[in-house]
Write a protein that holds these residues in place. Sequence first.
Motif, short mmCIF file in Angstrom:
data_model
loop_
_atom_site.label_atom_id
_atom_site.label_comp_id
_atom_site.label_asym_id
_atom_site.label_seq_id
_atom_site.Cartn_x
_atom_site.Cartn_y
_atom_site.Cartn_z
N SER A 137 0.82 -1.22 0.00
CA SER A 137 0.00 0.00 0.00
C SER A 137 0.85 1.26 0.00
CB SER A 137 -0.92 0.00 1.23
OG SER A 137 -1.71 -1.16 1.28
N GLU A 138 0.27 2.35 -0.50
CA GLU A 138 0.92 3.64 -0.43
C GLU A 138 1.01 4.09 1.02
OE1 GLU A 138 -0.75 6.64 -2.87
OE2 GLU A 138 -0.62 5.47 -4.72
N GLY A 139 2.04 4.86 1.34
CA GLY A 139 2.18 5.37 2.70
C GLY A 139 2.85 4.42 3.65
N THR A 155 6.22 2.47 4.79
CA THR A 155 7.67 2.54 4.67
C THR A 155 8.27 1.18 4.98
OG1 THR A 155 7.71 4.87 5.31
CG2 THR A 155 9.76 3.63 5.54
#
Length: 506
Positions: free
Chosen positions: A486-488, A490
């Motif tokens: 997913s985006e976001g 790390t």
Amino acid sequence: MKAARLMSALLAIAIVAASGTAGCAEGGEEGMNTERVSGETRRPVVAGTFYPGDPAILARDVDGYLLEAGDEPVEGEIIGIVSPHAGYLYSGGVAAHAYAMLDGLLYDTVVVVGPSHRYGFSGSSVYGGDGYETPLGVVPVDRELSDAIAGFSDALRYVPEAHASEHSLEVQVPFLQRTLTGFNLVAIIMGDQRETSVRGLAASIVEAVKASLEKRVLLVASTDLSHYHRQSEAVELDQNVVERIEAFDADGLLSDLASGKCEACGGGPTAVVMMAAKELGADEARVMKYATSGDVTGDVSQVVGYLSAVLVKRGGAGRPYEGLTREEKVALLELARGTIIAALRGTPAPKLSIDTDALRIHCGGFVTLDKNGRLRGCIGYVQAVKPLAETVSEMAVQAALHDPRFAPVTADEIDDLEIEISVLSPLVPVMDVAEIEVGRDGLVIRAGGASGLLLPQVASERNWDRETFLDQTCVKAGLPAGSWRSEGVTILRFTAEVFNEKEMGL
């Protein structure tokens, strides 16, 4: 907000996640001290105005600030931070740049020093109650350290009115609750910021902390900068504060404040924390973020300035880790076992049997305890915050006595324990998951303030492939498997030099 993070915020559960029976999650994940608090508790007074009063929204917002700030590595041991105290809408993003640096660290007590805005009095007030509450839960007060600080001077006492409506200290606590686990609080409000008061309070904090032996203490200064100037004027004034902090020059800061070269409503608390941190070993100050309210609102006619900073003890932090000899590995394993035995007996911790440059290098490290092939404790530092030998000694005790998943190790178990040490390399951002090598790399996954870590040996011992390793690291962070896509999110990787008593013949 992920379910596990929301549950942590609502129920104030201290979480130090770890990997099943073979590895560890990141020591010091976000959570709360679950110790029951009785007696006087200071209730929140600016919840709903300076920050959200709803615990779920508050946790979400703080985690969002922390995620946006990122976690730029700071080499060395963080002794103190400086943080603004305006409404989160204006200064929360600035504060997060300092608080994000605390992720994965362990402190027994946090001493927060803020200015008094609403009640005038001389000297400083050390909060004398038993708990300090926000919508995220109640933080226990370290009465022992509070009383010790107050006991050094008649100018230090408990003035209830000073704390009743003061926001400068309260707004720091939710950030602490979302970045630290199991900490206690010392809450100090400065009634006057004369130089004599500043120096007296700094000296009292230093003496009390030094007398607290092995207690790990973080210092926090609460301050905003210039008030209600045009943006260009504010930046010019505030630059003087930035320069004094980065030069680690508390005396110069006090001089500039007195002459009007700069403004800071918490200039006294900032100088106190700088002076105390330096006496406690900090040797470098770094401003992490500066901004004004105009940067948020777009109105630059009358702005307020904000900054955040960290005060760090670097020591040997700059030297690279290049591996250990067999003699050094044996010395660290013996130190770990000896420190655990000393902690159980209440005797002084042992000294290293040898002294080499490699053992003084700042490294992240974990200590894992196994008993009859099963995990019995595992805690560590993911970042290079302390010398390697100090990290091993401290984490050995934490793994044995303070891993929240297990009852403390007893003296009867010592002979059945096998100790393993993992010395971590610096974290490296993962740009493409194809670069992750199972067996070589450990993983850290972070999203929305949630964080999970698995050591390299976990995937090898369980015969996981790369995607399973990523999925399981997400689970350790309290995230659904597959969240790494997913985006976001790390992803960070690291290597580790791993050695244990069995392979060393101990």
